[in-house]
Each structure stands twice: as structure tokens, then as C-alpha cells.
Design a protein around this motif. Sequence first.
Motif, short mmCIF file in Angstrom:
data_model
loop_
_atom_site.label_atom_id
_atom_site.label_comp_id
_atom_site.label_asym_id
_atom_site.label_seq_id
_atom_site.Cartn_x
_atom_site.Cartn_y
_atom_site.Cartn_z
N ALA A 145 0.80 -1.23 0.00
CA ALA A 145 0.00 0.00 0.00
C ALA A 145 0.83 1.27 0.00
CB ALA A 145 -0.95 0.01 1.18
N GLU A 146 2.05 1.23 0.51
CA GLU A 146 2.89 2.43 0.58
C GLU A 146 3.84 2.56 -0.61
OE1 GLU A 146 1.83 4.44 2.80
OE2 GLU A 146 0.64 2.91 3.79
N ARG A 147 3.77 1.60 -1.52
CA ARG A 147 4.61 1.67 -2.73
C ARG A 147 3.88 2.39 -3.85
NH1 ARG A 147 5.96 -4.44 -3.80
NH2 ARG A 147 5.85 -3.60 -5.90
N PRO A 148 4.61 3.07 -4.74
CA PRO A 148 3.96 3.69 -5.89
C PRO A 148 3.31 2.62 -6.77
CG PRO A 148 6.23 4.46 -5.69
CD PRO A 148 6.05 3.34 -4.71
N ILE A 149 2.16 2.94 -7.32
CA ILE A 149 1.42 1.97 -8.13
C ILE A 149 2.24 1.52 -9.34
CG2 ILE A 149 -0.64 1.68 -9.57
CD1 ILE A 149 -2.07 3.56 -7.53
N HIS A 150 3.09 2.38 -9.90
CA HIS A 150 3.87 1.97 -11.08
C HIS A 150 4.81 0.81 -10.77
CE1 HIS A 150 7.82 3.65 -10.01
NE2 HIS A 150 7.16 4.70 -9.52
N SER A 151 5.09 0.56 -9.49
CA SER A 151 5.98 -0.55 -9.13
C SER A 151 5.21 -1.85 -8.89
CB SER A 151 6.78 -0.19 -7.87
OG SER A 151 5.94 -0.18 -6.72
N TYR A 152 3.90 -1.82 -8.99
CA TYR A 152 3.08 -3.02 -8.77
C TYR A 152 3.17 -3.97 -9.96
CZ TYR A 152 0.45 -0.63 -4.99
OH TYR A 152 0.06 0.01 -3.85
N SER A 153 2.98 -5.24 -9.68
CA SER A 153 2.88 -6.23 -10.75
C SER A 153 1.54 -6.04 -11.46
CB SER A 153 2.95 -7.64 -10.16
OG SER A 153 1.75 -7.92 -9.43
N PRO A 154 1.38 -6.62 -12.65
CA PRO A 154 0.08 -6.49 -13.34
C PRO A 154 -1.10 -6.98 -12.49
CG PRO A 154 1.73 -7.28 -14.87
CD PRO A 154 2.38 -7.28 -13.50
N GLY A 155 -0.91 -8.06 -11.77
CA GLY A 155 -1.98 -8.57 -10.91
C GLY A 155 -2.32 -7.61 -9.78
N MET A 156 -1.30 -6.99 -9.20
CA MET A 156 -1.54 -6.01 -8.14
C MET A 156 -2.27 -4.79 -8.69
SD MET A 156 1.81 -5.84 -5.79
CE MET A 156 3.03 -7.05 -6.15
N ARG A 157 -1.94 -4.38 -9.91
CA ARG A 157 -2.63 -3.24 -10.51
C ARG A 157 -4.10 -3.58 -10.76
NH1 ARG A 157 2.48 -2.46 -13.01
NH2 ARG A 157 1.81 -3.51 -14.91
N THR A 158 -4.37 -4.81 -11.17
CA THR A 158 -5.76 -5.23 -11.35
C THR A 158 -6.50 -5.18 -10.02
OG1 THR A 158 -5.18 -6.65 -13.22
CG2 THR A 158 -7.25 -7.13 -12.08
N ARG A 159 -5.88 -5.70 -8.95
CA ARG A 159 -6.50 -5.65 -7.63
C ARG A 159 -6.67 -4.22 -7.14
NH1 ARG A 159 -3.16 -9.04 -3.89
NH2 ARG A 159 -1.61 -9.11 -5.53
N THR A 160 -5.76 -3.33 -7.54
CA THR A 160 -5.90 -1.91 -7.17
C THR A 160 -7.13 -1.33 -7.84
OG1 THR A 160 -3.51 -1.69 -6.88
CG2 THR A 160 -4.76 0.34 -7.20
N GLY A 161 -7.37 -1.68 -9.09
CA GLY A 161 -8.58 -1.23 -9.77
C GLY A 161 -9.84 -1.71 -9.06
N VAL A 162 -9.83 -2.96 -8.61
CA VAL A 162 -10.97 -3.50 -7.86
C VAL A 162 -11.10 -2.74 -6.53
CG1 VAL A 162 -11.86 -5.54 -6.65
CG2 VAL A 162 -10.85 -5.77 -8.94
N ALA A 163 -9.98 -2.43 -5.89
CA ALA A 163 -10.01 -1.68 -4.63
C ALA A 163 -10.63 -0.30 -4.82
CB ALA A 163 -8.59 -1.56 -4.06
N VAL A 164 -10.28 0.36 -5.93
CA VAL A 164 -10.87 1.67 -6.23
C VAL A 164 -12.39 1.54 -6.32
CG1 VAL A 164 -11.07 3.46 -8.01
CG2 VAL A 164 -8.82 2.65 -7.31
N ALA A 165 -12.86 0.51 -7.02
CA ALA A 165 -14.30 0.31 -7.16
C ALA A 165 -14.96 0.02 -5.81
CB ALA A 165 -14.58 -0.84 -8.13
N LEU A 166 -14.29 -0.74 -4.96
CA LEU A 166 -14.86 -1.09 -3.66
C LEU A 166 -14.93 0.09 -2.70
CD1 LEU A 166 -13.22 -4.57 -3.04
CD2 LEU A 166 -15.60 -4.09 -3.68
#
Length: 94
Positions: free
Chosen positions: A57-78
Amino acid sequence: MSIRKLAGTVPADEALPGRLTGRELLTFKGLLNGLTPQATAARVGRVLTVTGLVEVAERPIHSYSPGMRTRTGVAVALMSEPAPLATALLPKVA
């Protein structure tokens, strides 16, 4: 109540701001939805836990793996606590 508050939408990977951390993005979304800072912090904690993003959660999103970025999108929706959550996650072709 607006439809955007009733239905969660998962942003495309390319729409995520890479310089923000996951926590910053979710906090922004909560405040944008009209939550108080205290309610936002509580919801961010719950959403990070549900999506398995607490440890990054404290890392910049650009450093996330593709799967983590997908989960971040789901988190935004939630963050809007949607009644329905519809996704159209299509596989990327490399």
C-alpha cells in the motif's frame, strides 16, 4: 444518489496514476466520494485487506505487478461500497 455511487467501476490499468501509492489513491477516492477523513481511513484499511494489498500500500502503483494493478482497480471500485460490481477484465495480449 448518483449511479456512480451505487455501482462500482473498475478502472483500466492504464487509468491508474502510477506516481501515487495505493493508499494515496484509495484515500483520494474516499474523500472524493464525500467520506470524512476518519471514515475514509477505515474504509481504506478494509479494502486493502480484502484485496490483499496491505503490504504494498505504501509503494507507488507503477511498481506493482500487473496482478496487483488489477486488484488496485478493484479496490478503487470497492471504495464506493457498490451494490453491484461489474467488471470486464479482458486478458492482455503481449
